[in-house]
Design an enzyme around this catalytic site. Structure first.
Site, PDB file in Angstrom:
ATOM      1  N   LYS A  97       3.052 -15.409   2.929  1.00  0.00           N
ATOM      2  CA  LYS A  97       3.263 -16.168   1.694  1.00  0.00           C
ATOM      3  C   LYS A  97       4.766 -16.469   1.650  1.00  0.00           C
ATOM      4  O   LYS A  97       5.492 -16.075   0.722  1.00  0.00           O
ATOM      5  CB  LYS A  97       2.800 -15.329   0.491  1.00  0.00           C
ATOM      6  CG  LYS A  97       2.763 -16.077  -0.830  1.00  0.00           C
ATOM      7  CD  LYS A  97       1.647 -17.119  -0.921  1.00  0.00           C
ATOM      8  CE  LYS A  97       1.752 -17.904  -2.225  1.00  0.00           C
ATOM      9  NZ  LYS A  97       0.810 -19.042  -2.273  1.00  0.00           N
TER      10      LYS A  97
ATOM     11  N   ASP B 113     -12.360  -8.956   4.494  1.00  0.00           N
ATOM     12  CA  ASP B 113     -13.639  -8.979   3.758  1.00  0.00           C
ATOM     13  C   ASP B 113     -14.207 -10.394   3.741  1.00  0.00           C
ATOM     14  O   ASP B 113     -15.415 -10.604   3.898  1.00  0.00           O
ATOM     15  CB  ASP B 113     -13.453  -8.507   2.301  1.00  0.00           C
ATOM     16  CG  ASP B 113     -13.706  -7.013   2.139  1.00  0.00           C
ATOM     17  OD1 ASP B 113     -13.409  -6.267   3.089  1.00  0.00           O
ATOM     18  OD2 ASP B 113     -14.191  -6.601   1.071  1.00  0.00           O
TER      19      ASP B 113
ATOM     20  N   TYR C 210       0.819  -1.212   0.000  1.00  0.00           N
ATOM     21  CA  TYR C 210       0.000   0.000   0.000  1.00  0.00           C
ATOM     22  C   TYR C 210       0.855   1.265   0.000  1.00  0.00           C
ATOM     23  O   TYR C 210       0.402   2.319  -0.444  1.00  0.00           O
ATOM     24  CB  TYR C 210      -0.903   0.043   1.239  1.00  0.00           C
ATOM     25  CG  TYR C 210      -2.206  -0.694   1.095  1.00  0.00           C
ATOM     26  CD1 TYR C 210      -2.233  -2.064   0.907  1.00  0.00           C
ATOM     27  CD2 TYR C 210      -3.420  -0.008   1.166  1.00  0.00           C
ATOM     28  CE1 TYR C 210      -3.436  -2.743   0.787  1.00  0.00           C
ATOM     29  CE2 TYR C 210      -4.626  -0.679   1.051  1.00  0.00           C
ATOM     30  CZ  TYR C 210      -4.627  -2.046   0.859  1.00  0.00           C
ATOM     31  OH  TYR C 210      -5.820  -2.702   0.747  1.00  0.00           O
TER      32      TYR C 210
ATOM     33  N   ASP D 247      -6.369  -7.010   4.259  1.00  0.00           N
ATOM     34  CA  ASP D 247      -7.481  -6.368   3.556  1.00  0.00           C
ATOM     35  C   ASP D 247      -8.392  -7.443   2.965  1.00  0.00           C
ATOM     36  O   ASP D 247      -9.607  -7.430   3.149  1.00  0.00           O
ATOM     37  CB  ASP D 247      -6.933  -5.472   2.437  1.00  0.00           C
ATOM     38  CG  ASP D 247      -8.040  -4.839   1.614  1.00  0.00           C
ATOM     39  OD1 ASP D 247      -8.997  -4.323   2.213  1.00  0.00           O
ATOM     40  OD2 ASP D 247      -7.945  -4.867   0.369  1.00  0.00           O
TER      41      ASP D 247
ATOM     42  N   ASP E 245      -3.087 -18.343   0.926  1.00  0.00           N
ATOM     43  CA  ASP E 245      -4.109 -19.041   0.129  1.00  0.00           C
ATOM     44  C   ASP E 245      -4.798 -20.110   0.979  1.00  0.00           C
ATOM     45  O   ASP E 245      -6.022 -20.274   0.952  1.00  0.00           O
ATOM     46  CB  ASP E 245      -3.511 -19.634  -1.161  1.00  0.00           C
ATOM     47  CG  ASP E 245      -2.212 -20.398  -0.941  1.00  0.00           C
ATOM     48  OD1 ASP E 245      -1.638 -20.312   0.172  1.00  0.00           O
ATOM     49  OD2 ASP E 245      -1.753 -21.083  -1.882  1.00  0.00           O
TER      50      ASP E 245
HETATM   51  C1  IPM Z   1     -10.436  -1.199   3.702  1.00  0.00           C
HETATM   52  C2  IPM Z   1     -10.657  -0.655   2.311  1.00  0.00           C
HETATM   53  C3  IPM Z   1      -9.490   0.249   1.959  1.00  0.00           C
HETATM   54  C4  IPM Z   1      -8.228  -0.595   1.976  1.00  0.00           C
HETATM   55  C5  IPM Z   1      -9.642   0.993   0.623  1.00  0.00           C
HETATM   56  C6  IPM Z   1     -10.893   1.831   0.586  1.00  0.00           C
HETATM   57  C7  IPM Z   1      -8.431   1.833   0.318  1.00  0.00           C
HETATM   58  O1  IPM Z   1     -10.799  -1.698   1.401  1.00  0.00           O
HETATM   59  O2  IPM Z   1     -10.354  -0.377   4.640  1.00  0.00           O
HETATM   60  O3  IPM Z   1     -10.371  -2.401   3.852  1.00  0.00           O
HETATM   61  O4  IPM Z   1      -7.909  -1.254   0.990  1.00  0.00           O
HETATM   62  O5  IPM Z   1      -7.566  -0.578   3.001  1.00  0.00           O
HETATM   63 MG    MG Z   2     -10.861  -3.620   2.301  1.00  0.00          MG
END
Ligand code: IPM
Ligand code: MG
Length: 369
Positions: free
Chosen positions: A190, A250, A139, A246, A222
């Site tokens: 990884k 999710d 990032y 990240d 993975d």
């Molecule tokens: C998160 C989001 C952010 C990230 C984006 C919006 C830059 O996906 O906070 O998880 O990738 O960190």
């Molecule tokens: Mg995210």
């Protein structure tokens, strides 16, 4: 009497303003706070040409805590490397405030087990915490475009890995105090491919020696992605570098049935203000319609009270109120959608689909009860 906590409020874009307004209402019902509302993301690009101004960053650093809604939307989507992007506001804030530790707890609310795409017996007992490194890795490494070639660089120092590993081990210990479980950290990397991952594994293993009461295992990312859905209840604390964290957070969020339920805290050095935000994005498709689920933001407020403002009792009250409201059958559309195919269960109240305002009043009522 000491002065009320000062909270910088950054509604951002899309559904951000709706859910943050609801969260401010929630905080006001709990006591006295001083709010300063400022721009970030797309709305800041529209006003100032950049996603985060120095003034906003300085105000955030001077606050007791920062509450953020969401940033981004189709209006500002572009592949032009020179155009400003809303996400730069969020990344600038994380870096500028030194928020290296991102905590994303995943605990399916009992009333929502039916909303998860996974079978109930799979997610039963799931209660995990993703600890994501937030200011390093790909990032923030060197990136660029040279004609038809582009690059992003992943770099980590031992120091950056060490401090996030400590956050993870400390969190595992704290969680064990209340759960009675043997604390465990699962470190994700990884290491079979990436040099940064081999350094990661080495440093985490070294830090683990100071926490011999905490079990440690290593998973390749993975494999971790697979295990998270096949045996989620076996995880306790999952620690990962920025990009892996990240993606996995999710994935883990879906265990709760909706990304609309997941809160987060981004923390820096001891005593510095933290940033609290829902994990879901700006949901431009439903923005302005009064349909957004405010619960992840409410749970982020709870994290703010616990980690940022030292008011753990109020935090627990909010969490309990959210559970009560879900148990009563109230669902915003994102949650209701997951349960449409559910057979009616005689011992559960019927589900009622509601919008942001009704969900907010229900939580406020449950808090006052
Ligand atoms: C998160 C989001 C952010 C990230 C984006 C919006 C830059 O996906 O906070 O998880 O990738 O960190
Ligand atoms: Mg995210």
């Amino acid at each position: 009497m000491s002065s009320p906590p000062r909270i910088v409020v950054l509604p951002g874009d899309g559904i951000g303003p709706e859910i943050v307004a609801a969260a401010v209402q929630l905080l006001e019902s709990l006591g006295e706070f001083e709010f300063e509302e400022l721009l970030i993301g797309g709305c800041s690009i529209d006003a100032h040409g950049i996603a985060l101004t120095d003034e906003v960053l300085e105000a955030c650093k001077a606050a007791d805590a920062v509450l953020l809604g969401a940033v981004g939307g189709p209006k500002w989507d572009t592949t032009d490397p020179k155009a400003p992007r809303p996400e730069q506001g969020l990344l600038g804030l994380r870096k500028g405030m030194g928020l290296y530790a991102n905590l994303r707890p995943v605990r399916p609310s009992p009333a929502l087990v039916g909303a998860s795409p996974l079978r109930e017996e799979r997610i039963a007992g799931t209660d995990l915490l993703v600890v994501r490194e937030l200011t390093g890795g790909i990032y923030f490494g060197d990136s660029g475009r040279e004609g038809d070639k582009a690059h992003d660089t992943c770099e980590y120092t031992a120091g950056e890995i060490e401090r996030i590993a400590r956050t993870a081990f400390e969190a595992a210990r704290r969680r064990a105090e209340s759960s009675g479980r043997r604390p465990k950290v699962t470190s994700v990397d990884k290491a079979n491919v990436m040099e940064t991952s081999r350094l990661w594994r080495e440093v985490v293993t070294r830090v683990a020696l100071e926490y011999d009461d905490v079990a440690l295992d290593h998973l390749l990312v993975d494999n971790a992605a697979m295990q998270l859905v096949s045996r989620p209840a076996d995880f306790d604390v999952v620690v990962a570098e920025n990009l892996f964290g990240d993606i996995l957070s999710d994935e883990a969020a879906m265990l709760t049935g909706s990304l609309g339920m997941l809160p987060s805290a981004s923390l820096g050095a001891e005593g510095a203000p933290g940033l609290f935000e829902p994990v879901h994005g700006s949901a431009p498709d439903i923005a302005g319609k009064g349909l957004a689920n405010p619960l992840a933001t409410f749970l982020s407020v709870a994290m703010m009270l616990r980690h940022g403002l030292d008011r753990p009792d109020d935090a627990a009250r909010i969490e309990a109120a959210v559970d009560v409201v879900l148990e009563s059958g109230m669902r915003t559309p994102d949650l209701a959608a997951g349960t449409v195919a559910q057979p009616p269960m005689p011992d559960l109240p019927a589900e009622v689909e509601v919008g942001t305002a009704e969900m907010t009043s229900a939580v406020l009522d449950a808090l006052a009860a």
